[in-house]
Design an enzyme around this catalytic site. Structure first.
Site, PDB file in Angstrom:
ATOM      1  CG  ASP A 255      -0.351   0.041   2.527  1.00  0.00           C
ATOM      2  OD1 ASP A 255       0.893  -0.054   2.602  1.00  0.00           O
ATOM      3  OD2 ASP A 255      -1.078   0.172   3.535  1.00  0.00           O
TER       4      ASP A 255
ATOM      5  CG  ASP B 168       0.578  -4.033   2.270  1.00  0.00           C
ATOM      6  OD1 ASP B 168       0.396  -4.689   3.315  1.00  0.00           O
ATOM      7  OD2 ASP B 168       1.249  -2.976   2.224  1.00  0.00           O
TER       8      ASP B 168
ATOM      9  CE  LYS C   5       3.406  -5.603   3.935  1.00  0.00           C
ATOM     10  NZ  LYS C   5       2.840  -4.622   4.892  1.00  0.00           N
TER      11      LYS C   5
ATOM     12  CD  GLU D  89       1.202  -1.454   8.081  1.00  0.00           C
ATOM     13  OE1 GLU D  89       0.959  -0.679   9.026  1.00  0.00           O
ATOM     14  OE2 GLU D  89       1.554  -1.075   6.947  1.00  0.00           O
TER      15      GLU D  89
ATOM     16  CD  GLU E  62       8.614  -0.492   7.204  1.00  0.00           C
ATOM     17  OE1 GLU E  62       7.596  -1.163   6.963  1.00  0.00           O
ATOM     18  OE2 GLU E  62       8.806   0.656   6.745  1.00  0.00           O
TER      19      GLU E  62
END
Ligand code: KIV
Length: 283
Positions: free
Chosen positions: A46, A85, A115, A117, A184
Site C-alpha cells: 500500500d 498488502d 500481508k 500490519e 521493518e
C-alpha cells in the site's frame, strides 16, 4: 521461463541458507522487470499510495485500488510469490470484512498471500484468515498504517522493552499461523533474535543482515521516489535524474523543431507526396 515460487520454495531457501529476495511492485512494467530479474517475492504494497498516487501516507489507499495493481503485477509476474498488502481499515473493522477483503486478493488477483500490519493486536485476524486458508505474512516494527500512533515514520525496538515487545509479537504471529514475517526498521540485533527463533521465513526491510531475506521499496532503490529516503535504502539507480533529463530534452527538441525528424515520419507511396503537395499548392 522460471518455476513458480511457492511457500515451499521459500522454506527450502531458508533450510539451505539461501537468501530470499523481495521487492515491492505496483504495475505491469515493473512486474515484468522484477520477474525477469528473478525476484522471489513481490509485495503489492500500500506504499503505492505514496510512491505512485502521491498521498503523504498509506492511509487513503482503497481496497479496489490494491486489487487493480495486484492484478497488473500478477499479469506481468506469473512465477513470483505475490503478496497483497491489506490497506488501512480493510482488516481492522471485523473478522468478516478481513476475510472478504483478503479473499479478494486471492480470488481476483491470484495472490499467494496477504500481508497485514500489527503484532499481538492482530492475532485474531491472522488466525481467522489462516482458518479460511488465506496465508498471511505478518508485518511488525515500523508499521506505516500506525504513523498517527507512532508519531511518524520512526524506527522501532531501540530499547530493551521495545525490542522484547517485537520479539513477543513475532512469536505470537507465528503461533497464530502466519506463514512469513516482515520486520521493518529495527536494529539488526532484534532482527537476528527474531529470525533465529522463527520457524517461518523472516524478511527484513531495514532490519539488518541476519533475516532470511531482504525487501526494498522498488521506487526507493531505483531513485524514482525522493520525497524522503529512509536510512536503510541503497539506491541502485537514479531514475528521477534520467527521466528529468529525457523530458527536458524532449521539450527542447519540440520547441526547436528538431523533433520529429524525417525518421519519425510516415512515408507516402513513391511520388505521391509530391503530387499531393502540388495539388494543394505546397511544393
Ligand atoms: O506497503 C509497503 O510497501 C510496505 C513496506 C513498507 C513494508 O508495507
Amino acid at each position: 521461463m522460471g518455476s513458480k515460487v511457492t511457500i515451499a520454495t521459500l522454506r527450502e531457501k531458508v533450510a539451505k541458507g539461501e537468501k530470499i529476495t523481495m521487492l515491492t511492485g505496483y504495475d505491469y512494467p515493473l512486474g515484468l522487470a522484477e520477474e525477469k530479474a528473478g525476484v522471489d517475492i513481490i509485495l503489492v504494497g500500500d506504499s503505492l499510495g505514496m510512491t505512485v498516487l502521491g498521498y503523504d501516507s498509506t492511509l487513503p489507499v482503497r481496497m479496489d485500488t490494491m486489487i487493480d495493481h495486484a492484478q497488473a503485477v500478477r499479469r506481468a509476474a506469473p512465477n513470483a510469490y505475490l503478496v497483497g498488502d491489506m490497506p488501512y481499515l480493510s482488516y481492522q473493522v471485523s473478522i468478516e470484512q478481513a476475510i472478504a477483503n483478503a479473499g479478494r486478493f486471492m480470488k481476483e488477483a491470484a495472490c499467494d498471500a496477504v500481508k497485514l500490519e500489527g503484532g499481538r493486536n492482530v492475532v485474531d485476524v491472522v488466525k481467522a484468515l489462516t482458518k479460511a486458508t488465506i496465508p498471511v505474512m505478518g508485518h511488525i516494527g515500523l508499521t506505516p498504517q500506525s504513523i498517527a500512533m507512532l508519531g511518524g515514520f520512526k524506527s522501532q525496538g531501540r530499547n530493551l522493552e521495545a525490542a522484547e515487545n517485537l520479539i513477543n509479537d513475532a512469536k505470537a504471529l507465528e503461533e497464530a499461523g502466519a506463514v512469513a514475517l516482515l520486520l521493518e526498521a529495527m536494529p539488526p540485533e532484534v532482527g537476528k533474535i527474531i529470525t533465529q527463533r522463527a520457524g517461518i521465513p523472516v524478511i527484513g526491510i531495514g532490519a539488518g543482515p541476519y533475516t532470511h531475506g531482504q525487501l526494498l521499496i522498488v521506487h526507493d532503490m531505483l531513485g524514482f521516489f525522493d520525497a524522503f529516503t529512509p536510512k536503510f535504502v541503497k539506491k541502485y539507480a537514479n531514475l528521477n535524474e534520467i527521466i528529468a533529463k529525457a523530458l527536458s530534452e524532449y521539450v527542447a527538441d519540440v520547441k526547436s523543431g528538431s523533433f520529429p525528424a524525417s525518421e519519425h515520419c510516415y512515408k507516402m507511396q513513391p511520388g505521391e507526396a509530391e503530387a499531393l503537395l502540388k495539388k494543394y499548392g505546397l511544393e
